[in-house]
Design a protein around this motif. Structure first.
Motif, PDB file in Angstrom:
ATOM      1  N   VAL A 189     -14.870 -11.247 -23.203  1.00  0.00           N
ATOM      2  CA  VAL A 189     -15.595 -10.958 -24.524  1.00  0.00           C
ATOM      3  C   VAL A 189     -14.402 -10.920 -25.376  1.00  0.00           C
ATOM      4  O   VAL A 189     -13.354 -10.225 -25.278  1.00  0.00           O
ATOM      5  CB  VAL A 189     -16.310  -9.702 -24.455  1.00  0.00           C
ATOM      6  N   LEU A 203     -19.104 -13.951 -26.079  1.00  0.00           N
ATOM      7  CA  LEU A 203     -19.055 -13.558 -24.477  1.00  0.00           C
ATOM      8  C   LEU A 203     -19.008 -14.661 -23.705  1.00  0.00           C
ATOM      9  O   LEU A 203     -19.843 -15.782 -24.019  1.00  0.00           O
ATOM     10  CB  LEU A 203     -20.389 -12.813 -24.067  1.00  0.00           C
ATOM     11  N   ALA A 241     -29.466  -7.238 -30.063  1.00  0.00           N
ATOM     12  CA  ALA A 241     -28.135  -7.170 -29.476  1.00  0.00           C
ATOM     13  C   ALA A 241     -27.019  -6.220 -29.856  1.00  0.00           C
ATOM     14  O   ALA A 241     -26.540  -5.611 -28.868  1.00  0.00           O
ATOM     15  CB  ALA A 241     -27.601  -8.819 -29.410  1.00  0.00           C
ATOM     16  N   LEU A 245     -25.648  -3.205 -27.446  1.00  0.00           N
ATOM     17  CA  LEU A 245     -24.288  -3.050 -27.205  1.00  0.00           C
ATOM     18  C   LEU A 245     -23.620  -1.909 -27.642  1.00  0.00           C
ATOM     19  O   LEU A 245     -22.841  -1.252 -27.125  1.00  0.00           O
ATOM     20  CB  LEU A 245     -23.555  -4.401 -27.608  1.00  0.00           C
TER      21      LEU A 245
END
Length: 411
Positions: A189, A203, A241, A245
Motif C-alpha cells: 500500500v 493498494l 473506503a 480505512l
C-alpha cells in the motif's frame, strides 16, 4: 537568471513554403531522428549509471570512510554513488538504482534487445517491460524471450506489453499458482500526493482481495443512494473506503490509531479574516476552510500559527496527550522532509542528525540539527558525503566533489 530564447532553439526551416507536403515530411523526419537520439541517450545513461555503481561496489574507498566492523563497504559505497548520481541527474535514488538494475538485466539476459535499445530502435517503455518480465523468467527461457521481443520491437507499448506478457507466460515453466504466490509477495500500500489538497491511496493486492474489498465498498455505497443524496456513486465509494480505512465505521477496537498530523494555518486564516491556504504536515497545500476545520475541531492535530506576512512560525500548539521535545517538534515543522536533496521521506520517519557530531562538540541546537532518513543518515556518517549548515541554508558535497544546495521547504 537568463532565459534561453525559444526562437533560437528552433532550427531554421529552409523549405519552399509552397510545398506543405515537403514540410510535413521534413517535420516527421525531424521527430524520428529526435526519437532515435533520445532513446540512444537514455540507453547510454542507463549503461553509465550501471557502470558507475559497479565501480563503486568494486572500489568502495572512493566513497566510504569511518567504517564500523559491521559495515558493508561495498553496500555503503553504492548508496553514496547512487545519491551522487541522483543529485547530479535530478532524479530519485530509486530511479538511479532501477536504471542500473534494468540495464543489468537487459545486458545479461536479453542482449539482442539491449543492442536494439542502444541503437535507439527499441522504445524505452518496451525496454522497461522486457526488464521487468525477464527478471522473473528462468535462465533457460532468456534466449527465446530475447529473440521474440526483438522481433516485436516495433509494437506500440500497450500492444508490446500484452505480447510480452503472453510470451513470458508461455516460456515460464512455473505453474500459475507458483507465479501467483511469487507476485503476491509484492503486495503493498502506498500514497501519492496530488493537487488541490487531494491524494491517491494505492493498494496492490491479489485479485481475490481486491474483488472482495471493492464488492464491500460498492455494496455500502449503493445502500447510501437514498432520495436526497447528492453524491455520485464514485464519490460515495470513495467516502465509504475512507471511512472504513480510517476506522470511522469500525468497532471500538478497530478505530483509528491516534495518528498525529500537523496543520499549518496562517493566523488571519484561522480568525476567518482571509483565505490564505494552510498546509498538511508541511507538505500538502489545503484550502482555508479545511485548515480552519482541522485546526479548530480535531484535537489530534497539531496547530501551527504563522505570521500573515512573513510566514514566520508564531506559536506551536501543544498536544496534551503526547508532548515531544520542543526542538524535535520545531525541526519537524520547519523541515517536514529529509534534508537530503530529492528525498521525500517525511521528517516524522527520520532520525534527527547533528551536523557537527556530539563527539566533535556539536551542540543540540536548531542551527546544528535536522532530519535525515536512516539511509541518508548512514550515508552522511559513513561515506565521504558531507553537510554544512549556515544562515543561508544547507550545502551538501558529494564524495566526487559535486556540491548542491538543500531543497527549499515545500510549503
Amino acid at each position: 537568471m537568463n532565459t534561453p530564447s525559444l526562437a533560437a532553439a528552433e532550427p531554421p526551416l529552409l523549405l519552399d513554403e509552397t510545398f506543405p507536403e515537403t514540410r510535413v515530411l521534413f517535420g516527421m523526419a525531424r521527430a524520428e531522428v529526435a526519437q532515435l537520439s533520445a532513446t540512444r541517450a537514455i540507453a547510454e545513461q542507463w549503461a553509465a549509471i550501471a557502470d558507475t555503481l559497479r565501480e563503486a561496489s568494486d572500489f568502495p574507498d572512493v566513497f566510504v570512510e569511518n567504517l564500523r566492523p559491521t559495515d558493508n563497504a561495498s553496500e555503503l559505497a553504492v548508496r553514496a554513488a547512487a545519491a551522487d548520481l541522483a543529485v547530479r541527474l535530478g532524479m530519485t535514488e530509486n530511479a538511479v538504482r532501477n536504471h542500473a538494475h534494468e540495464a543489468g538485466l537487459l545486458r545479461t539476459r536479453t542482449p539482442h534487445v539491449w543492442a536494439w535499445f542502444r541503437e535507439g530502435e527499441f522504445a524505452v517503455p518496451n525496454a522497461r517491460t522486457v526488464a521487468d518480465l525477464v527478471a522473473h523468467l528462468p535462465e533457460d527461457a532468456w534466449d527465446a524471450f530475447d529473440t521474440a521481443m526483438a522481433e516485436h520491437r516495433l509494437l506500440a507499448p500497450p500492444r508490446f506489453r500484452a505480447r510480452a506478457r503472453a510470451v513470458a507466460s508461455r516460456l515460464d515453466q512455473a505453474t500459475l499458482t507458483e507465479r501467483h504466490q511469487r507476485a503476491a509477495k509484492e503486495r503493498r500500500v502506498w500514497m501519492e500526493p496530488a493537487v488541490d489538497g487531494m491524494a491517491w491511496l494505492n493498494l496492490h493486492l491479489t485479485i481475490e482481495q481486491c474483488r472482495r474489498a471493492f464488492a464491500t465498498i460498492d455494496r455500502m455505497a449503493r445502500n447510501l443512494q437514498v432520495p436526497g443524496e447528492t453524491r455520485t456513486l464514485n464519490q460515495l465509494r470513495a467516502d465509504v473506503a475512507a471511512d472504513l480505512l480510517g476506522g470511522v465505521l469500525g468497532s471500538a477496537n478497530t478505530r483509528g490509531t491516534g495518528v498525529s498530523i500537523a496543520v499549518t494555518v496562517p493566523v488571519m486564516t484561522l480568525l476567518g479574516l482571509e483565505d490564505t491556504p494552510g498546509t498538511l504536515d508541511g507538505l500538502t497545500p489545503i484550502d482555508a476552510d479545511t485548515a480552519r476545520r482541522l485546526a479548530g475541531h480535531a484535537p489530534s492535530f497539531t496547530r501551527i500559527l504563522t505570521h500573515p506576512i512573513t510566514g514566520t512560525v508564531l506559536d506551536i500548539d501543544r498536544n496534551p496527550e503526547h508532548i515531544p521535545a520542543d526542538l524535535l517538534r520545531w525541526q519537524r515543522f520547519m523541515h517536514p522532509i529529509c534534508d537530503f536533496p530529492g528525498c521525500g521521506r517525511p521528517a516524522a520517519e527520520c532520525d534527527i542528525d547533528h551536523t557537527i557530531a556530539k563527539a566533535d562538540n556539536g551542540t543540540t541546537t536548531d542551527a546544528n540539527v535536522g532530519p535525515l532518513c536512516r539511509n541518508h543518515h548512514r550515508v552522511k556518517h559513513h561515506t565521504k558525503w558531507s553537510l554544512t549548515r549556515d544562515a543561508t541554508g544547507i550545502t551538501w558535497t558529494s564524495p566526487t566533489g559535486h556540491t548542491t544546495r538543500g531543497d527549499p521547504p515545500p510549503f
